[in-house]
Scaffold this active site. Structure first.
Site: not given
Ligand code: NAP
Length: 288
Positions: A96, A171
């Site tokens: 997102t 979104k």
């Molecule tokens: P998350 O669990 O915090 O995972 C983020 C992922 O991105 C991890 O693999 C992290 O790597 C990687 N990452 C973050 N910054 C990075 C960087 N600068 N360089 C390389 N890798 C990086 O987040 P998530 O919940 O999966 O959400 C991911 C996206 O989907 C976000 O944009 C969020 O808004 C969206 N989203 C989330 C949900 C939900 O319910 N969680 C629902 C809809 C949409 P590391 O493992 O090394 O930290």
């Protein structure tokens, strides 16, 4: 179909798992390599030590990281996916992020003879684990059709909504709806507690009528238990509302409710609740 998946977080980890389970050839990258190793042990794919290497030779490259800056870090530069992707390959960004970033990456990809779709998702961790996400997509029709066999494996619904950036705009609209619904639910539960109603009986009844919602069905129980570790975090919601408010400044949409709820989330954050789920708006009323 050869696929790469960048970002094995709460969402990316199970989404990549569905790609592998569908029989596609997949290479993953995660900034913290231990997670990539764990993923490979669980699903049996291979991992690379840079996004560019993971993207080499792939037809489709899927990205799901945190925010605009994170997407830039894994997409651009010598180690970014665009450097590794072959000509004609499609980059699908499930993060997102802002519509302006999507348009910028679309142009960047096109200049290199590569293709781009912005494709943020809705449905939370459970949607990702069950392969039942809703995916909002911006880009070209032909690119959407080419990427669709992959997107289909972890979505229950996906739709092309117009040119690059339109997925992210959709979104933002999705998050605007959620902000109002969650605050309404928090106020109703607090009202019910103060009025001496039985919360379970109340929700069992009103969820069957016009007040019913996904938030009500999936969060009322944990809200009644004063538990807030069940999904989308306040920190992420503030990022998303920030994107929506910035876009509204550009297009002139008035969003008094979003501004108010964003302030409420800022208050939850300032009390250390950034990682609580979004239904923690209730704590503003119940934890004094
Ligand atoms: P998350 O669990 O915090 O995972 C983020 C992922 O991105 C991890 O693999 C992290 O790597 C990687 N990452 C973050 N910054 C990075 C960087 N600068 N360089 C390389 N890798 C990086 O987040 P998530 O919940 O999966 O959400 C991911 C996206 O989907 C976000 O944009 C969020 O808004 C969206 N989203 C989330 C949900 C939900 O319910 N969680 C629902 C809809 C949409 P590391 O493992 O090394 O930290």
């Amino acid at each position: 179909m050869k696929v790469a998946f960048i970002g094995l977080g709460v969402m990316g980890y199970p989404m990549a798992g569905h790609v592998k389970a569908a029989g596609m050839d997949i290479c993953v990258f995660n900034r913290t390599p231990e997670k990539a190793e764990k993923w490979c042990e669980e699903f049996g794919g291979i991992w690379a030590n840079t996004p560019a290497r993971a993207a080499e030779g792939c037809d489709i490259v899927l990205v799901c990281v945190g925010n605009d800056d994170d997407v830039r870090q894994v997409v651009l530069g010598k180690d970014g996916v665009l450097a590794g992707m072959k000509e004609g390959a499609i980059l699908v960004d499930h993060t997102t992020a802002s519509a302006s970033l999507a348009r910028e990456l679309d142009e960047e990809a096109r200049n290199l003879g590569k293709r781009f779709l912005d494709a943020p998702v809705s449905g939370g961790q459970a949607g990702a684990e069950n392969g039942a996400l809703t995916v909002m997509i911006g880009g070209d029709q032909s690119d959407y059709e080419a990427a669709r066999p992959v997107i289909d494996v972890y979505s229950k619904f996906n739709k092309l909504l117009g040119p690059a950036g339109n997925g992210q705009l959709a979104k933002a609209a999705n998050q605007i709806c959620i902000a109002g619904v969650v605050e309404g639910l928090a106020e109703a539960i607090n009202f019910a507690i103060k009025a001496g109603l039985n919360g379970e009986d109340l929700i069992e009844t009103i969820s069957k009528g016009a007040a019913g919602s996904w938030q009500m069905e999936n969060r009322y129980q944990t809200m009644l238990n004063d538990e807030y570790e069940f999904g989308f975090a306040v920190d992420w919601m503030r990022k998303d509302l920030g994107i929506a408010l910035e876009e509204a400044q550009r297009n002139g949409a008035d969003m008094p409710l979003v501004k108010m709820v964003d302030d409420f989330y800022a208050e939850v954050q300032s009390k250390g609740g950034g990682r609580l789920d979004t239904s923690s708006l209730l704590t503003r009323y119940t934890r004094n």
